[in-house]
Design a protein around this motif. Structure first.
Motif, short mmCIF file in Angstrom:
data_model
loop_
_atom_site.label_atom_id
_atom_site.label_comp_id
_atom_site.label_asym_id
_atom_site.label_seq_id
_atom_site.Cartn_x
_atom_site.Cartn_y
_atom_site.Cartn_z
N ILE A 319 4.92 -17.04 4.23
CA ILE A 319 3.71 -15.81 3.63
C ILE A 319 2.56 -15.90 4.79
CG2 ILE A 319 2.12 -15.49 2.29
CD1 ILE A 319 4.23 -16.34 0.02
N GLU A 320 2.27 -17.08 4.97
CA GLU A 320 0.89 -17.37 5.89
C GLU A 320 1.04 -16.55 7.33
OE1 GLU A 320 -2.18 -20.61 6.41
OE2 GLU A 320 -0.32 -21.19 7.56
N LYS A 321 2.26 -16.81 7.81
CA LYS A 321 2.63 -16.27 9.25
C LYS A 321 2.82 -14.70 9.12
CE LYS A 321 5.63 -20.24 10.90
NZ LYS A 321 6.89 -20.47 11.41
N ALA A 322 3.32 -14.18 8.00
CA ALA A 322 3.30 -12.59 7.86
C ALA A 322 1.87 -12.17 7.74
CB ALA A 322 4.09 -12.39 6.70
N VAL A 323 0.94 -12.85 7.04
CA VAL A 323 -0.17 -12.40 6.84
C VAL A 323 -0.91 -12.33 8.45
CG1 VAL A 323 -2.53 -12.78 6.09
CG2 VAL A 323 -0.64 -12.92 4.56
N PHE A 324 -0.94 -13.51 9.06
CA PHE A 324 -1.55 -13.40 10.26
C PHE A 324 -0.88 -12.46 11.36
CE2 PHE A 324 -2.37 -18.34 9.96
CZ PHE A 324 -3.44 -17.98 9.17
N LYS A 325 0.41 -12.23 11.20
CA LYS A 325 1.11 -11.02 12.03
C LYS A 325 0.65 -9.77 11.59
CE LYS A 325 5.58 -10.02 14.01
NZ LYS A 325 5.58 -8.43 13.68
N THR A 326 0.25 -9.58 10.32
CA THR A 326 -0.25 -8.28 9.98
C THR A 326 -1.58 -8.06 10.54
OG1 THR A 326 1.40 -8.43 8.02
CG2 THR A 326 -0.78 -6.86 7.71
N MET A 327 -2.49 -8.94 10.52
CA MET A 327 -3.68 -8.76 10.79
C MET A 327 -3.44 -8.61 12.53
SD MET A 327 -6.05 -11.14 8.54
CE MET A 327 -6.18 -10.96 6.86
N ASP A 328 -3.00 -9.39 13.12
CA ASP A 328 -2.85 -9.53 14.73
C ASP A 328 -2.34 -7.98 15.12
OD1 ASP A 328 -3.02 -10.94 17.15
OD2 ASP A 328 -0.92 -10.54 17.26
N GLU A 329 -1.60 -7.49 14.37
CA GLU A 329 -1.20 -5.93 14.46
C GLU A 329 -2.19 -4.92 14.34
OE1 GLU A 329 3.68 -6.86 13.67
OE2 GLU A 329 2.52 -6.00 12.10
N GLY A 330 -3.16 -5.53 13.69
CA GLY A 330 -4.26 -4.37 13.58
C GLY A 330 -4.22 -3.95 11.95
N VAL A 331 -3.43 -4.34 11.24
CA VAL A 331 -3.57 -3.85 9.94
C VAL A 331 -4.12 -4.43 8.96
CG1 VAL A 331 -1.87 -3.08 7.94
CG2 VAL A 331 -1.01 -3.12 10.25
N LYS A 332 -5.48 -3.79 8.57
CA LYS A 332 -6.32 -4.70 7.79
C LYS A 332 -6.97 -3.57 6.72
CE LYS A 332 -7.68 -7.41 11.93
NZ LYS A 332 -8.96 -7.64 12.87
N THR A 333 -7.52 -4.08 5.85
CA THR A 333 -8.34 -3.30 4.67
C THR A 333 -9.78 -2.94 5.20
OG1 THR A 333 -8.73 -5.55 3.74
CG2 THR A 333 -7.05 -3.96 2.81
#
Length: 357
Positions: A319-333
């Motif tokens: 889960i932690e890796k997936a959150v970091f990857k999502t943010m690194d891809e620029g997907v943010k609220t």
């Protein structure tokens, strides 16, 4: 174990949105790792008031007794009818009822999130049952007395038992980290209560001779955290000081909205984000669920250590890796200057869970 029973309390304000997001992400990760959870949805807050005339019904507490742990969304106790406002709020009631004496609140820089400080990685251990929080330091009553219309007295409670057990939790954690504990107190002014806290922590420290120990008065600690947060490792402190310091450190590393925490005793744990219910943005699909997601990551790590189950640790790491990857891809609220909705952010994390090995 074949499976774990997890309570789910959705809460109010943005609670239902971010808690659902977290449960969906946990289901995706646990399915991939091959671990089974039974999710038990339970009423609290307004739902509890409507069904059981209590924001934290006895039914809910009885069912949580049967759970290994639970995830608790934020509550909006300020909106409850007046007759409930003198009671402990749902979070305080669960901490008191289950004697969840350790509130563990990490603060760590997140890749892709700009904080006020850099290179910070610390954990605050906050004593959760006593101190100056008058709603949870008495067997009966609130611990406050109104003597006249213009005079109120509030009690602070400090016991050797409570101080020893939170200190032990902090020193056990530091053995896995950089071996430095900072005691935060106000013994120069609150000589008896805070003096006892400092003294008992130092007594516990004698059993950990390889750990470096220092201490700060609470006012000095706030200044040093702003200037030198990277120098701190594990902080142990009383209830109110821990609440204040953890909000500060959460904001220093990026945002209080990202700050996770768990509340634990020796048998159960509760995942709970450090932030509130944000009723002003409830239902708009823009809330950031990261705080409660990372709280659930902490919960998986705690369960893994308690039950010696490496699959729980793998679930947390995924889960932690997936959150970091999502943010690194620029997907943010939007709160992180992104454009993703809560649902889009959640979906991206779940996609990355499927892609990561």
């Amino acid at each position: 174990m074949n499976g774990y029973k997890l309570g789910v309390l959705y809460g109010e304000g943005i609670g239902p949105e971010i808690t659902k997001s977290t449960v969906d992400i946990l289901k995706a990760a646990s399915d991939k790792i091959g671990i089974s959870f039974e999710f038990v949805e339970l009423p609290m807050g307004w739902e509890g008031i409507e069904k059981y005339q209590s924001p934290m019904p006895q039914y809910t507490k009885d069912e949580l007794q049967k759970c290994h742990a639970w995830i608790m969304g934020p509550h909006d106790s300020a909106s409850y009818p007046d007759q409930y406002k003198m009671e402990r709020n749902p979070s305080g009631e669960l901490r008191h009822y289950f004697e969840l004496y350790a509130n563990v609140r990490p603060a760590k820089n997140i890749p892709g999130i700009k904080g006020v400080v850099e290179n910070t990685d610390l954990v605050i251990f906050r004593e959760n049952t006593e101190g100056f929080y008058s709603d949870r330091n008495m067997a009966l009553g609130t611990g406050e007395w109104q003597v006249t219309d213009d005079i109120v007295i509030s009690a602070g409670v400090f016991s050797r038992k409570a101080i020893e057990r939170i200190a032990l939790e902090a020193f056990r954690m530091v053995e896995k980290r950089r071996k430095k504990v900072t005691i935060v107190h106000k013994a120069n002014v609150i000589k008896l209560c805070s003096g006892l806290f400092k003294r008992v922590c130092l007594e516990v420290a004698k059993d950990f001779p390889d750990v470096q120990v220092d201490d700060y008065h609470i006012d000095a600690a706030t200044a040093h955290l702003v200037r030198h947060s990277k120098d701190f490792d594990v902080i142990v402190t009383e209830n109110m000081f821990g609440d204040i310091l953890s909000d500060l450190t959460g904001e220093l590393v990026g945002s209080l909205g990202l700050a996770p925490s768990i509340n634990t005793n020796d048998r159960q744990a509760m995942a709970q984000a450090a932030h509130g219910s944000a009723p002003d943005i409830a239902g708009q699909n823009i809330a950031n669920p990261t705080g409660i997601i990372f709280s659930t990551v902490m919960l998986m790590e705690w369960l893994s250590a308690r039950h010696q189950d490496l699959k729980l640790k793998e679930t947390a790491e995924l889960i932690e890796k997936a959150v970091f990857k999502t943010m690194d891809e620029g997907v943010k609220t939007p709160d992180l200057q992104g454009t993703a909705s809560t649902a889009e952010f959640t979906e991206s994390i779940m996609t990355n869970i499927g892609c990561l090995s």
